[in-house]
Design an enzyme around this catalytic site. Sequence first.
Site, PDB file in Angstrom:
ATOM      1  N   ASP A   1      30.188  28.857  29.078  1.00 35.67           N
ATOM      2  CA  ASP A   1      29.692  27.573  29.587  1.00 35.67           C
ATOM      3  C   ASP A   1      30.705  26.465  29.331  1.00 35.67           C
ATOM      4  OD1 ASP A   1      27.388  28.785  30.415  1.00 35.67           O
ATOM      5  OD2 ASP A   1      26.133  28.031  28.790  1.00 35.67           O
TER       6      ASP A   1
ATOM      7  N   ASP B   1      37.670  30.399  42.473  1.00 33.15           N
ATOM      8  CA  ASP B   1      36.962  31.387  41.667  1.00 33.15           C
ATOM      9  C   ASP B   1      37.771  31.660  40.404  1.00 33.15           C
ATOM     10  OD1 ASP B   1      34.681  33.618  41.882  1.00 33.15           O
ATOM     11  OD2 ASP B   1      36.467  34.560  41.034  1.00 33.15           O
TER      12      ASP B   1
ATOM     13  N   ASN C   1      32.858  35.657  28.662  1.00 31.82           N
ATOM     14  CA  ASN C   1      31.478  35.839  28.216  1.00 31.82           C
ATOM     15  C   ASN C   1      31.345  37.063  27.315  1.00 31.82           C
ATOM     16  OD1 ASN C   1      30.307  33.599  29.466  1.00 31.82           O
ATOM     17  ND2 ASN C   1      29.993  34.688  31.390  1.00 31.82           N
TER      18      ASN C   1
ATOM     19  N   HIS D   1      28.271  33.552  25.803  1.00 33.08           N
ATOM     20  CA  HIS D   1      27.977  32.688  26.946  1.00 33.08           C
ATOM     21  C   HIS D   1      28.182  31.211  26.624  1.00 33.08           C
ATOM     22  CE1 HIS D   1      26.478  35.697  29.791  1.00 33.08           C
ATOM     23  NE2 HIS D   1      25.989  36.326  28.727  1.00 33.08           N
TER      24      HIS D   1
ATOM     25  N   GLU E   1      30.925  31.336  38.658  1.00 32.92           N
ATOM     26  CA  GLU E   1      32.243  30.758  38.390  1.00 32.92           C
ATOM     27  C   GLU E   1      32.951  30.326  39.673  1.00 32.92           C
ATOM     28  OE1 GLU E   1      32.794  35.321  38.128  1.00 32.92           O
ATOM     29  OE2 GLU E   1      31.252  33.841  37.736  1.00 32.92           O
TER      30      GLU E   1
END
Length: 224
Positions: free
Chosen positions: A102, A85, A93, A98, A128
């Site tokens: 990404d 994680d 973000n 975003h 994530e």
Amino acid sequence: ERLGLLSLSWRPGGGWAPDPVLLRSLAEQIGLAIGNVRLREELRRQAQHDPLTGLLNRRQLDEHLRQRGGEYIRTGRGCSLLLLDLDYFKTINDRFGHEAGDRVLQEAAALFRRCARVEEAVFRLGGEEFVVVLATEDPEEAQRAAERIRNEMQALRVSRRGQILPAVTVSIGIACLPGDSSDVQALLNLADQALYAAKGGGRNRSQRYQSLNGKPDLPQARRS
């Protein structure tokens, strides 16, 4: 779209010559058949892979674990599961948008794939979170693999439009078959408990589920 080249040959003066209309019709039919096969393969690929990272998706993880469970029953050969994680991913973000997030996910996925052996599988669980299924059942070897991923992730620098984004670390939970459980379907839950412990212990660390036995539960941290 040009799919290929159809080449025919015949002997001149043999009393037969191909009909151009028939040949065009034949080529079109072959092209349609090839196009349909390609379309089916693309749809199958899309159903099995995460569109952003190209990794296998959650459905494929479930199928892979069923296969590993069957292999363990037949051969006694186990495996290890790493649940990864990204730490504080939401801040990427929030601060950079975003598109930057990404980009980080794509680079992290590529790193996890590079760290895995040919016979090992990497999945995007969602958001994530990622999963790596290792070919070893040895907890110490699994932790070494987790630490390698953690160190390489810590050193990774992702750029977007010429801007270097802040480093993103990863927390990792580790569970092994059969050391932690003889039920392969339970590995994800055990690795999840170990991941929560890694988060609660300060993040940017790997935690074996086996090491939690007999210890008080660490405070559960929100995954971010």
